[in-house]
Design a protein around this motif. Structure first.
Motif, mmCIF file in Angstrom:
data_model
loop_
_atom_site.group_PDB
_atom_site.id
_atom_site.type_symbol
_atom_site.label_atom_id
_atom_site.label_comp_id
_atom_site.label_asym_id
_atom_site.label_seq_id
_atom_site.Cartn_x
_atom_site.Cartn_y
_atom_site.Cartn_z
ATOM 1 N N LEU A 165 0.328 -1.264 0.152
ATOM 2 C CA LEU A 165 0.483 -0.083 -0.002
ATOM 3 C C LEU A 165 0.884 1.819 0.107
ATOM 4 C CD1 LEU A 165 -3.284 -1.669 2.208
ATOM 5 C CD2 LEU A 165 -3.156 -0.819 0.152
ATOM 6 N N ILE A 166 1.968 1.598 0.987
ATOM 7 C CA ILE A 166 2.952 2.387 0.505
ATOM 8 C C ILE A 166 3.771 2.198 -0.746
ATOM 9 C CG2 ILE A 166 5.220 3.037 1.431
ATOM 10 C CD1 ILE A 166 4.860 1.942 4.229
ATOM 11 N N ALA A 167 3.999 1.447 -1.514
ATOM 12 C CA ALA A 167 4.603 1.238 -2.642
ATOM 13 C C ALA A 167 3.853 2.404 -3.678
ATOM 14 C CB ALA A 167 4.801 0.465 -2.837
ATOM 15 N N LEU A 168 2.352 1.728 -3.394
ATOM 16 C CA LEU A 168 1.398 2.014 -4.735
ATOM 17 C C LEU A 168 1.038 3.466 -4.253
ATOM 18 C CD1 LEU A 168 -0.845 -1.271 -4.755
ATOM 19 C CD2 LEU A 168 0.277 -0.209 -6.603
ATOM 20 N N ASP A 169 1.079 4.322 -3.244
ATOM 21 C CA ASP A 169 1.064 4.888 -2.934
ATOM 22 C C ASP A 169 1.985 6.339 -3.753
ATOM 23 O OD1 ASP A 169 -1.007 7.584 -1.704
ATOM 24 O OD2 ASP A 169 1.292 7.561 0.190
ATOM 25 N N LEU A 170 3.341 5.221 -3.564
ATOM 26 C CA LEU A 170 4.554 6.384 -4.153
ATOM 27 C C LEU A 170 4.455 6.639 -5.058
ATOM 28 C CD1 LEU A 170 7.437 4.621 -1.880
ATOM 29 C CD2 LEU A 170 6.756 7.053 -2.484
ATOM 30 N N LEU A 171 3.639 5.476 -5.568
ATOM 31 C CA LEU A 171 3.736 5.490 -7.707
ATOM 32 C C LEU A 171 2.915 6.612 -7.963
ATOM 33 C CD1 LEU A 171 3.306 2.043 -9.168
ATOM 34 C CD2 LEU A 171 5.345 3.285 -9.143
ATOM 35 N N GLY A 172 1.344 6.818 -6.504
ATOM 36 C CA GLY A 172 0.797 7.596 -6.874
ATOM 37 C C GLY A 172 -0.755 6.974 -7.879
ATOM 38 N N ALA A 173 -0.706 5.566 -7.638
ATOM 39 C CA ALA A 173 -2.060 5.232 -7.710
ATOM 40 C C ALA A 173 -3.022 5.623 -7.001
ATOM 41 C CB ALA A 173 -1.299 3.592 -7.762
ATOM 42 N N ASP A 174 -4.505 4.956 -7.645
ATOM 43 C CA ASP A 174 -5.451 5.478 -6.975
ATOM 44 C C ASP A 174 -6.312 3.925 -6.091
ATOM 45 O OD1 ASP A 174 -7.624 6.501 -5.934
ATOM 46 O OD2 ASP A 174 -9.172 6.841 -7.847
ATOM 47 N N VAL A 175 -5.820 4.011 -5.184
ATOM 48 C CA VAL A 175 -5.801 2.742 -4.811
ATOM 49 C C VAL A 175 -7.456 2.376 -3.852
ATOM 50 C CG1 VAL A 175 -5.214 0.608 -3.278
ATOM 51 C CG2 VAL A 175 -3.958 2.252 -4.945
ATOM 52 N N LYS A 176 -8.122 2.158 -3.950
ATOM 53 C CA LYS A 176 -9.375 1.988 -3.061
ATOM 54 C C LYS A 176 -9.269 0.286 -2.324
ATOM 55 C CE LYS A 176 -10.620 5.883 -4.611
ATOM 56 N NZ LYS A 176 -10.797 6.466 -3.489
ATOM 57 N N PRO A 177 -8.227 0.416 -1.478
ATOM 58 C CA PRO A 177 -8.742 -1.027 -0.583
ATOM 59 C C PRO A 177 -10.063 -1.585 -0.016
ATOM 60 C CG PRO A 177 -7.377 0.358 0.821
ATOM 61 C CD PRO A 177 -8.340 1.547 -0.646
ATOM 62 N N VAL A 178 -10.565 -2.814 -0.242
ATOM 63 C CA VAL A 178 -11.834 -3.056 0.625
ATOM 64 C C VAL A 178 -10.815 -3.976 2.041
ATOM 65 C CG1 VAL A 178 -14.011 -4.879 0.464
ATOM 66 C CG2 VAL A 178 -12.966 -3.241 -1.283
#
Length: 356
Positions: A165-178
């Motif tokens: 989750l930290i890595a995807l945020d660093l990338l700038g991805a719009d992640v919606k976790p369930v």
């Protein structure tokens, strides 16, 4: 925040007798606590390790797996801490799901890692992959992910997925976790049903359950977490040499290498969660000759050619390590500086409304 005392020092002191290990010092029956349910990744790993460890311990003791699931491994680990005997007849296998709550000061945690000595550490890797209907054909198109909402079926923000989750945020991805998945396997099934558009699996699960999806064009690998070499640099995972690392994916997107506090925190949890993904501990107050016997057995086991071949299939082409050799590194990995703790606390609150 809890700070880990340097259990490495007591571990090393306890193991200074390795040159004179007496025969049959390990009790005839050893209870091996796995604080997860039957069939999960840690259970499968433990059941693979147990007979191999038995075969290399003098006297060939019977190692009995004791599954004690609950609380994401905290329940069983707390019970082990409270009840484990100090004669070497009780050992425990932990996972990142055990180390992360300890590092984050989870109030449910009652165990103290500085009172245990590691005897074996098994590293792993992992791969992030996406649905082909996102319009992406290969990892070279990772930038295309940033324009889309990505649904991720996750166990929770402080579980194994935390560094992902930290890595995807660093990338700038719009992640919606369930959140609320009972396992990473449950997350994969959500991906297969089309309920999630992005997923992550550790190496063994990826090789056994996801590679076939990739081969069938039903999943596209984006990046791996890589492995850390002797110089402390993250390089491509030998299990997935054709999959770029997160660092390569980041550079593809942003034109530079990742850096800064968020990346430092990512690397901290990556080390604890993957370099030491599975660890076998024994209470440090066990007799020194018993601890030495365990470490001597592990050293023989990981040098055994048959074990190496089986391990490559079961857990991937990674080098298992002896407790004596990794004690200090593990201690460093699970220690969080006040600055890092403040960052991760604020980030979890702002991103997921999760309060440590």
């Amino acid at each position: 925040m809890k700070k880990l005392k340097h259990f490495a020092l007591s571990a090393i002191a306890a193991l200074t007798v390795t040159t004179a290990v007496a025969d049959n010092v390990v009790p005839d029956t050893v209870d091996f606590t796995i604080p997860f349910g039957v069939g999960g990744g840690t259970d499968v790993w433990g059941r693979f390790m147990a007979p191999n460890l038995t075969a290399h311990i003098d006297g060939n003791p019977t190692i009995v797996i004791k599954n004690q699931p609950g609380g994401g491994s905290i329940t069983g680990t707390n019970l082990f801490y409270k009840r484990a005997k100090d004669d070497g007849s009780n050992i425990i296998g932990t996972s990142a799901s055990t180390l992360f709550p300890y590092m984050l000061g989870d109030k449910r945690v009652r165990f103290k890692l500085d009172e245990w000595t590691p005897i074996l550490a098994s590293p792993t890797g992992g791969v992030v992959y996406v649905q082909p209907d996102l319009g992406i054909e290969s990892s070279a198109e990772v930038s295309e992910l940033l324009d889309q909402e990505l649904k991720f079926a996750s166990q929770g923000p402080t579980q194994l997925e935390l560094p992902i989750l930290i890595a995807l945020d660093l990338l700038g991805a719009d992640v919606k976790p369930v959140f609320g998945m009972k396992s990473r396997g449950a997350g994969r099934l959500a991906f297969e049903r089309g309920e999630a558009t992005i997923d992550f699996q550790t190496s063994s699960a990826y090789m056994s359950s996801v590679q076939s999806l990739v081969d069938a064009g039903k999943a596209i690998p984006m990046f791996s977490v890589g492995v850390m070499n002797g110089a402390g640099n993250i390089v491509r995972d030998p299990a997935f040499p054709d999959v770029p690392t997160f660092e390569e994916a980041y550079e593809t997107v942003h034109g530079k290498k990742p850096s800064g506090m968020q990346y430092d925190v990512y690397r901290k949890f990556l080390a604890a969660g993957f370099a030491f993904q599975k660890v076998i501990f024994v209470p440090s107050d066990a007799p020194s000759d018993v601890i030495a016997s365990y470490n001597d057995a592990v050293r023989k086991m990981i040098a055994d050619g048959n074990f190496q071949k089986e391990a490559a299939v079961q857990i991937g082409p990674y080098q298992n390590a002896v407790g004596l050799d990794i004690a200090q590194y593990l201690s460093d990995a699970v220690n969080i500086s006040p600055e890092m703790y403040t960052w991760i606390k604020d980030w979890l609150k702002s991103e997921f409304n999760y309060k440590l």
